[in-house]
Design a protein around this motif. Structure first.
Motif, mmCIF file in Angstrom:
data_model
loop_
_atom_site.group_PDB
_atom_site.id
_atom_site.type_symbol
_atom_site.label_atom_id
_atom_site.label_comp_id
_atom_site.label_asym_id
_atom_site.label_seq_id
_atom_site.Cartn_x
_atom_site.Cartn_y
_atom_site.Cartn_z
ATOM 1 N N SER A 96 55.350 60.240 44.799
ATOM 2 C CA SER A 96 55.168 58.918 44.302
ATOM 3 C C SER A 96 54.469 58.083 45.446
ATOM 4 C CB SER A 96 56.654 58.494 44.427
ATOM 5 O OG SER A 96 57.735 58.876 43.541
ATOM 6 N N CYS A 97 53.793 56.959 44.788
ATOM 7 C CA CYS A 97 52.913 56.141 45.475
ATOM 8 C C CYS A 97 53.232 54.832 45.230
ATOM 9 C CB CYS A 97 51.533 56.605 45.309
ATOM 10 S SG CYS A 97 50.094 55.581 46.091
ATOM 11 N N VAL A 98 53.579 53.960 45.852
ATOM 12 C CA VAL A 98 53.703 52.561 45.575
ATOM 13 C C VAL A 98 52.670 51.614 46.050
ATOM 14 C CG1 VAL A 98 55.301 50.620 45.562
ATOM 15 C CG2 VAL A 98 56.505 52.800 45.473
ATOM 16 N N GLY A 99 52.136 50.797 45.030
ATOM 17 C CA GLY A 99 51.200 50.073 45.503
ATOM 18 C C GLY A 99 51.441 48.610 45.468
ATOM 19 N N SER A 100 50.894 47.967 46.599
ATOM 20 C CA SER A 100 50.988 46.503 46.688
ATOM 21 C C SER A 100 49.953 45.735 47.328
ATOM 22 C CB SER A 100 52.365 46.165 47.639
ATOM 23 O OG SER A 100 52.060 46.432 48.714
ATOM 24 N N GLY A 101 49.875 44.312 46.660
ATOM 25 C CA GLY A 101 48.560 43.517 47.283
ATOM 26 C C GLY A 101 47.561 43.571 46.370
ATOM 27 N N PHE A 102 47.888 44.069 45.061
ATOM 28 C CA PHE A 102 46.741 44.127 43.968
ATOM 29 C C PHE A 102 47.462 44.028 42.525
ATOM 30 C CE2 PHE A 102 46.664 48.499 42.896
ATOM 31 C CZ PHE A 102 47.302 49.263 43.930
ATOM 32 N N THR A 103 46.812 43.889 41.668
ATOM 33 C CA THR A 103 47.183 43.943 40.365
ATOM 34 C C THR A 103 47.230 45.485 39.898
ATOM 35 O OG1 THR A 103 46.449 41.682 39.836
ATOM 36 C CG2 THR A 103 47.154 43.128 38.002
ATOM 37 N N PHE A 104 48.670 45.997 40.134
ATOM 38 C CA PHE A 104 48.552 47.543 40.000
ATOM 39 C C PHE A 104 48.309 48.053 38.517
ATOM 40 C CE2 PHE A 104 50.126 51.704 41.314
ATOM 41 C CZ PHE A 104 50.609 52.221 40.010
ATOM 42 N N SER A 105 48.708 47.076 37.500
ATOM 43 C CA SER A 105 48.677 47.414 36.259
ATOM 44 C C SER A 105 47.038 47.599 35.696
ATOM 45 C CB SER A 105 49.437 46.858 35.109
ATOM 46 O OG SER A 105 49.088 45.272 35.647
#
Length: 120
Positions: free
Chosen positions: A20-29
């Motif tokens: 799994s990789c969770v992204g933050s700080g940007f509009t992931f979608s």
């Protein structure tokens, strides 16, 4: 941008893992995302990519038919399901954004990655 990978571990040849990789700080979608891997003896290589709407862009020949990339935009998470693992899949696995669906180049700084070790 922050990318946090998890799910690695030690598994026997033929086994499975889900990263799994969770992204933050940007509009992931809004971003095409990809998985990469690196061993001590090789440069970091592209493994698989997925468009913002969930279509696989491409995958490395060495993982076709064994690895599946997916994503959950509501959870800001991209996954890599790895089946029929082989010792040569041993590496540190990273996720990152891609410029577009044709790209295999990462666009942000790397996270810490997650170690996958496959024993024979």
């Amino acid at each position: 941008v922050q990318l946090v990978e998890s799910g690695g571990g030690l598994v026997q040849s033929g086994g499975s893992l889900r990263l799994s990789c969770v992204g933050s700080g940007f509009t992931f979608s809004s971003y095409t995302m990809g998985w990469f891997r690196q061993t001590a003896r090789k440069e970091r290589e592209f493994v698989a990519g997925i468009t913002w709407y969930g279509a696989t862009t491409s995958s490395a020949d060495s993982v076709k038919g064994r690895f599946t990339i997916s994503r959950d935009n509501a959870e800001n998470t991209v996954y890599l399901q790895m089946n029929s693992l082989r010792p040569e899949d041993t590496a540190v696995y990273y996720c990152n954004g891609l410029l577009n669906s044709e790209s295999k180049s990462a666009i942000w700084d790397w996270g810490q990655g997650t170690q996958v070790t496959v024993s024979s």
